[in-house]
Design a protein around this motif. Structure first.
Motif, PDB file in Angstrom:
ATOM      1  N   LYS A 101       3.735   8.720  -0.300  1.00  0.00           N
ATOM      2  CA  LYS A 101       3.838   8.890  -1.524  1.00  0.00           C
ATOM      3  C   LYS A 101       3.700   7.741  -2.655  1.00  0.00           C
ATOM      4  O   LYS A 101       3.107   7.885  -3.574  1.00  0.00           O
ATOM      5  N   PHE A 102       4.252   6.677  -2.012  1.00  0.00           N
ATOM      6  CA  PHE A 102       4.273   5.335  -2.845  1.00  0.00           C
ATOM      7  C   PHE A 102       2.829   4.894  -3.119  1.00  0.00           C
ATOM      8  O   PHE A 102       2.349   4.523  -3.982  1.00  0.00           O
ATOM      9  N   HIS A 103       2.194   5.000  -1.914  1.00  0.00           N
ATOM     10  CA  HIS A 103       0.535   4.797  -2.124  1.00  0.00           C
ATOM     11  C   HIS A 103      -0.250   5.714  -2.851  1.00  0.00           C
ATOM     12  O   HIS A 103      -1.289   5.303  -3.706  1.00  0.00           O
ATOM     13  N   THR A 104       0.143   6.819  -2.878  1.00  0.00           N
ATOM     14  CA  THR A 104      -0.541   7.964  -3.680  1.00  0.00           C
ATOM     15  C   THR A 104      -0.332   7.637  -5.171  1.00  0.00           C
ATOM     16  O   THR A 104      -1.058   7.904  -6.058  1.00  0.00           O
ATOM     17  N   LEU A 105       1.078   7.483  -5.253  1.00  0.00           N
ATOM     18  CA  LEU A 105       1.489   7.126  -6.871  1.00  0.00           C
ATOM     19  C   LEU A 105       0.614   5.712  -7.202  1.00  0.00           C
ATOM     20  O   LEU A 105       0.474   5.762  -8.433  1.00  0.00           O
TER      21      LEU A 105
END
Length: 172
Positions: free
Chosen positions: A64-68
């Motif tokens: 999720k962090f990398h997607t954000l």
């Protein structure tokens, strides 16, 4: 001459077979040793925790962090480069709210990574309060930017433009 070359080729083939057999025998004698070492190795710690405030634990949080991060790299410049005439009204508010949610979530997960790395160096007992403070900061960012994007003229984009543009003089 054909007899000599065929003899040399067969000798090369035999040498290759001997080498393969030697490699197989070395691997087969080492296999039980490797298996014992792997079995005796300590189990890896589980990455995810039951704490809902630990936004940095587990592969889902990392994903999720990398997607954000990627979506912020696309959404933010797009929002600020689109002309005002195209984003007046609902589109501006919707883009502002999307950007607000991305920024707050990115801050929450990212600062949890920072807290996980540096807070235990000071005191392990401060991890809980640091996570609570971080969640509060993310909530404050979400509420503040949300209010700006919904009620401010021009939304987030208008607020940032106001930092560089001088205030308009009121006409008397």
């Amino acid at each position: 001459p054909n007899l000599i070359t065929s003899s040399a080729n067969s000798q090369k083939y035999c040498n290759k077979e001997k080498t393969k057999t030697m490699i197989r025998s070395k691997l087969s004698t080492r296999a039980p040793l490797v298996a014992r070492r792997l079995a005796a190795a300590p189990a890896k710690k589980q990455m995810s925790s039951g704490n809902p405030l630990a936004a940095d634990s587990g592969p889902l949080s990392t994903h999720k962090f990398h997607t954000l991060t990627l979506s912020l790299a696309v959404v933010a410049p797009t929002y600020f480069l689109i002309p005002n005439s195209m984003t007046d009204g609902f589109a501006d508010k919707a883009m502002g709210l999307i950007l607000t949610g991305h920024i707050a979530a990115h801050q929450w997960i990212g600062m949890n990574y920072v807290a996980t790395d540096y807070v235990p160096k000071v005191s392990k007992s401060l991890m809980g309060p640091a996570r609570i403070a971080n969640a509060g900061l993310a909530g404050l960012i979400l509420l503040g930017l949300g209010k700006i994007s919904l009620t401010s003229p021009g939304g987030i984009k208008g607020c940032l433009k106001g930092l560089w543009n001088p205030p308009e003089q009121k006409k008397k």
